[in-house]
Design an enzyme around this catalytic site. Structure first.
Site, short mmCIF file in Angstrom:
data_model
loop_
_atom_site.label_atom_id
_atom_site.label_comp_id
_atom_site.label_asym_id
_atom_site.label_seq_id
_atom_site.Cartn_x
_atom_site.Cartn_y
_atom_site.Cartn_z
N HIS A 37 64.77 9.02 16.22
CA HIS A 37 63.40 8.63 16.58
C HIS A 37 63.31 8.69 18.11
O HIS A 37 63.08 7.68 18.78
CB HIS A 37 63.11 7.22 16.07
CG HIS A 37 61.66 6.91 15.92
ND1 HIS A 37 60.66 7.74 16.40
CD2 HIS A 37 61.02 5.84 15.38
CE1 HIS A 37 59.48 7.21 16.15
NE2 HIS A 37 59.67 6.05 15.53
N ARG B 51 56.64 14.36 11.85
CA ARG B 51 57.32 13.20 11.27
C ARG B 51 57.75 13.59 9.87
O ARG B 51 56.93 14.07 9.08
CB ARG B 51 56.40 11.98 11.23
CG ARG B 51 56.15 11.36 12.58
CD ARG B 51 55.12 10.24 12.49
NE ARG B 51 55.60 9.08 11.75
CZ ARG B 51 56.05 7.96 12.31
NH1 ARG B 51 56.12 7.86 13.62
NH2 ARG B 51 56.42 6.94 11.57
N GLN C 281 60.31 7.16 20.24
CA GLN C 281 60.33 5.71 20.36
C GLN C 281 61.36 5.27 21.39
O GLN C 281 61.11 4.37 22.19
CB GLN C 281 60.63 5.06 19.01
CG GLN C 281 60.68 3.54 19.05
CD GLN C 281 59.35 2.91 19.38
OE1 GLN C 281 58.35 3.19 18.73
NE2 GLN C 281 59.31 2.06 20.41
N ASP D 212 65.90 -3.50 14.50
CA ASP D 212 64.88 -2.79 13.72
C ASP D 212 64.91 -3.37 12.31
O ASP D 212 65.84 -4.10 11.95
CB ASP D 212 65.16 -1.29 13.72
CG ASP D 212 63.98 -0.45 13.24
OD1 ASP D 212 62.88 -1.02 13.00
OD2 ASP D 212 64.14 0.77 13.09
N CYS E 273 60.95 -1.87 17.61
CA CYS E 273 59.95 -0.79 17.62
C CYS E 273 58.73 -1.09 16.76
O CYS E 273 57.74 -0.37 16.83
CB CYS E 273 60.59 0.52 17.20
SG CYS E 273 61.24 0.54 15.52
N ARG F 16 54.57 2.76 24.30
CA ARG F 16 54.71 3.90 23.39
C ARG F 16 53.56 4.88 23.60
O ARG F 16 53.77 6.10 23.66
CB ARG F 16 54.75 3.40 21.94
CG ARG F 16 54.81 4.48 20.88
CD ARG F 16 56.20 5.12 20.82
NE ARG F 16 56.17 6.30 19.97
CZ ARG F 16 56.32 6.31 18.65
NH1 ARG F 16 56.52 5.17 18.01
NH2 ARG F 16 56.28 7.43 17.99
#
Length: 198
Positions: free
Chosen positions: A30, A3, A33, A115, A155, A183
């Site tokens: 991402h 990340r 996700q 988001d 998310c 997830r």
């Protein structure tokens, strides 16, 4: 699993690695996700191919960019609703359509996605972002324009009553908490796939 912010760091890390490197989150995407999100769509609505997904809000975000990247792979139509300055580069669209009108993007869609308007590291831009994106909240009135059986994805973490209204998060069309559970399972499947490949 890496990340990071800059995709240049991710590429340098992957080039030096002797094992697969998973993009756990970067400025440019991402993907882990989005895999969980698409699994949730299939779990709730059946095959994602042929579905219409609408992403509303900051469409230059890593989430929106990964939805753009996945669209031609998984065969769904993607509509983006964002003001100018919050849209992907034309080369990143991969066939997605862009509008400034959230109702146009959401109209008839089977999946509505949003988001946060202010992500980690963007706190200094918060006031400008909130002003620019104020008309892009996913709320009951907007969701009413979607397919009656549409699901809503986010998310997490969500900023309730900013990018999404609390009643939609908790409402009957929300798949957000199943998405969060998925997830974990999708990441386990990804790790298993990569480990067994070696």
């Amino acid at each position: 699993m890496f990340r990071t912010h800059g995709d240049d760091r991710l590429r340098a890390f992957a080039q030096a690695a002797t094992v697969p490197v998973i993009n756990g989150l970067s400025d440019g995407g991402h993907p882990v996700q989005v895999l969980a999100d698409l699994f949730t769509v299939e779990e709730k609505l059946g095959a994602v191919a042929g579905k219409t997904l609408a992403f509303v809000g900051d469409c230059g975000s890593n989430m929106a960019l990964s939805f753009c990247e996945a669209a031609p792979i998984f065969g769904y139509q993607l509509r983006l609703a964002a003001p100018k300055g919050y849209r992907p580069r034309a080369t990143a669209l991969r066939g997605a359509t862009v509008t400034s009108d959230p109702e146009e993007a959401v109209g008839g869609a089977q999946v509505v996605i949003t988001d946060v308007f202010v992500s980690m590291g963007q706190e200094k831009e918060a006031a400008a972002r909130m002003k620019a994106l104020a008309g892009y909240q996913v709320n009951g009135a907007l969701l009413a324009k979607a397919d009656p059986k549409a699901i809503v994805l986010h998310c997490l973490p969500a900023h309730r009553d900013e990018e999404i209204s609390a009643d939609v998060i908790e409402g009957p069309q929300s798949a957000i908490f199943d998405e969060a559970e998925n997830r974990l399972h999708v990441q386990k499947a990804l790790l298993e796939h990569l480990i067994l490949q070696r």
